[in-house]
Enzyme design. Sequence first.
Site, mmCIF file in Angstrom:
data_model
loop_
_atom_site.group_PDB
_atom_site.id
_atom_site.type_symbol
_atom_site.label_atom_id
_atom_site.label_comp_id
_atom_site.label_asym_id
_atom_site.label_seq_id
_atom_site.Cartn_x
_atom_site.Cartn_y
_atom_site.Cartn_z
ATOM 1 N NE ARG A 29 -2.036 -2.305 3.208
ATOM 2 C CZ ARG A 29 -2.449 -2.750 4.396
ATOM 3 N NH1 ARG A 29 -3.582 -2.281 4.914
ATOM 4 N NH2 ARG A 29 -1.733 -3.627 5.073
ATOM 5 C CE1 TYR A 400 37.667 20.275 -10.354
ATOM 6 C CE2 TYR A 400 35.888 21.161 -11.700
ATOM 7 C CZ TYR A 400 36.678 20.102 -11.309
ATOM 8 O OH TYR A 400 36.474 18.861 -11.868
HETATM 9 C C1 UD1 Z 1 -1.566 -6.611 11.322
HETATM 10 C C2 UD1 Z 1 -2.434 -7.521 12.201
HETATM 11 C C3 UD1 Z 1 -3.703 -6.768 12.594
HETATM 12 C C4 UD1 Z 1 -3.319 -5.500 13.311
HETATM 13 C C5 UD1 Z 1 -2.354 -4.654 12.479
HETATM 14 C C6 UD1 Z 1 -1.819 -3.521 13.336
HETATM 15 C C7 UD1 Z 1 -2.093 -9.836 11.520
HETATM 16 C C8 UD1 Z 1 -2.651 -10.992 10.771
HETATM 17 N N1 UD1 Z 1 -2.789 -8.712 11.466
HETATM 18 O O1 UD1 Z 1 -2.295 -6.339 10.135
HETATM 19 O O2 UD1 Z 1 -4.493 -7.571 13.433
HETATM 20 O O3 UD1 Z 1 -4.478 -4.745 13.621
HETATM 21 O O4 UD1 Z 1 -1.229 -5.423 12.042
HETATM 22 O O5 UD1 Z 1 -0.978 -2.655 12.631
HETATM 23 O O6 UD1 Z 1 -1.081 -9.982 12.181
HETATM 24 N N2 UD1 Z 1 5.131 -8.968 7.914
HETATM 25 C C9 UD1 Z 1 6.129 -9.892 7.732
HETATM 26 N N3 UD1 Z 1 5.887 -10.970 6.954
HETATM 27 C C10 UD1 Z 1 4.676 -11.196 6.358
HETATM 28 C C11 UD1 Z 1 3.665 -10.245 6.552
HETATM 29 C C12 UD1 Z 1 3.911 -9.150 7.345
HETATM 30 O O7 UD1 Z 1 7.239 -9.728 8.251
HETATM 31 O O8 UD1 Z 1 4.547 -12.206 5.678
HETATM 32 C C13 UD1 Z 1 5.412 -7.787 8.748
HETATM 33 C C14 UD1 Z 1 5.301 -6.500 7.976
HETATM 34 O O9 UD1 Z 1 6.555 -6.132 7.461
HETATM 35 C C15 UD1 Z 1 4.802 -5.526 9.030
HETATM 36 C C16 UD1 Z 1 4.029 -6.383 9.999
HETATM 37 O O10 UD1 Z 1 4.451 -7.713 9.777
HETATM 38 O O11 UD1 Z 1 5.885 -4.915 9.709
HETATM 39 C C17 UD1 Z 1 2.525 -6.265 9.808
HETATM 40 O O12 UD1 Z 1 2.164 -6.671 8.516
HETATM 41 P P1 UD1 Z 1 0.956 -6.024 7.720
HETATM 42 O O13 UD1 Z 1 0.811 -6.734 6.445
HETATM 43 O O14 UD1 Z 1 1.117 -4.554 7.670
HETATM 44 O O15 UD1 Z 1 -0.272 -6.402 8.677
HETATM 45 P P2 UD1 Z 1 -1.651 -5.642 8.826
HETATM 46 O O16 UD1 Z 1 -2.515 -5.964 7.681
HETATM 47 O O17 UD1 Z 1 -1.398 -4.215 9.124
HETATM 48 CA CA CA Z 2 0.405 -2.927 9.148
#
Ligand code: UD1
Ligand code: CA
Length: 473
Positions: A29, A400
């Site tokens: 995003r 220069y």
């Molecule tokens: C996540 C939470 C959600 C919470 C929100 C808060 C889950 C399933 N959902 O959603 O409940 O309200 O954060 O901000 O946990 N990441 C990885 N590997 C992956 C996917 C993500 O390392 O495969 C890391 C991302 O880099 C990021 C974090 O995990 O730092 C969160 O990932 P993101 O995809 O942003 O989760 P949200 O949809 O925001």
């Molecule tokens: Ca997030």
Amino acid sequence: MTNADSHRAPGAREAALQVVVLAAGKGTRMRSRLPKVLQPLAGRPLLAHVLDTAHALHDARCVVVVGHGAQQVRAVFAANGQLAFREQEPQLGTGHAVLQACPALDDAGIVLVLYGDVPLVRAQTLQPLLDAARGGALAVLTVLLEQPDGYGRIVRDAQGRVTRIVEHKDATPAEHAIREVNSGILAAPAAALKRWVGALRNDNAQAEYYLTDVVQMAQAEGLPVQGVVAGDAEELMGVNDRLQLAQLERVVQRRHAERLMREGVTLLDPARIDLRGELVCGQDVRIDVGCVFEGRVELADGVHVGPHCVLRDCRIGAESRIEAFSHLDGASCGEGARIGPYARLRPGSELARDVHIGNFTEVKNSRIGDGSKANHLSYVGDTTVGERVNIGAGTITCNYDGAAKHRTVIEDDAFIGSDTQLVAPVRVGKGATLGAGTTLTRDAPAGQLTVSRARQVSIVNWARPQKKPSNES
Ligand code: UD1
Ligand code: CA
């Protein structure tokens, strides 16, 4: 709130803390080439803020899960020898990310999971979570939001116990109305967390392994699940897109501004300052609107910075005035400097006391002695300027030659006439005067007038060419 201390035996040693930071996600995003956790917030990568928090937790071991742009992320933090990295490839969700960290985690002790895109959380906010985990619970940090869209919702039963977390995309309309959301941050006994993430499934709207599903697993095992509600919603804001990044930037900047004002700095408008590094101020420093500070900047007592200045890695002496629209980078000024408006000091500019650098003057890699002035439209590069030197308008040091840089030396009390070029290497002796318009190619002797311009002539009876009258109109 938690009451986990009651679970802990009196005098028991605190269980070791291991922190897992999730930083593998692409950040779709953001629509950026830069991995999300490297996007700058207040001048530093998001991940750097999270690692600061982890560092503030005593004795924590830190494992960072990287994936998207892993090489780039690792390179940025390579200097931090304390960190262990684990790779997640492909990125199949937050639970899958924690799973990648498991081989690096001891079964003893507790694990705290932080998100690389939730950068503002403070160590003190995490403390109740750690206490709950040390007491044997799974503790999740939650927050009440007016606009919970996009976040996972906290589902509680009639007794107020957290029963599960449902992602926005999987939630029913009734669940969408829940305002208590998951911050993403949780803590649990290490052995239990490792067991749970090993058993996660991905049968959900995003076909991802959700870390949040460990709540139901804890439930099923009869382990207590603590929902710790954070008081300050701002701390738990996540960055998913550039709108949220901008919102967080304002939060951080407001925190900086409030701290500066509490320390005794006058900000003409606390909403219009941007601090992207470290700003150290003496007493009665006054900063006008629209200024940007980067790197480490020190402003001594009584310094005034005018509107719309940029200062990076600078030291400014007491009672100095930096006037509007000046740009200072890698410069140091002694006491009583007058800089700008519209001045540019580049790296290696070392100004002694009471130096004046005026409008549209650029200084680079030069030392300027006490009381010397270059007030208008000049370039002073690779130059050593003595004391009480006056550099006239439009003076250029030609440092220069197309291949190498050469130095100019201007000794004490010299007077450089306007529109002069000093072709380096060249020296202007003590007390020498250069006539306006001089192109100096050899040293100017001390105490003498040196002038190189052609003599002025006037031609009598000279007629200016006239236009011929034309028929065409
Ligand atoms: C996540 C939470 C959600 C919470 C929100 C808060 C889950 C399933 N959902 O959603 O409940 O309200 O954060 O901000 O946990 N990441 C990885 N590997 C992956 C996917 C993500 O390392 O495969 C890391 C991302 O880099 C990021 C974090 O995990 O730092 C969160 O990932 P993101 O995809 O942003 O989760 P949200 O949809 O925001
Ligand atoms: Ca997030």
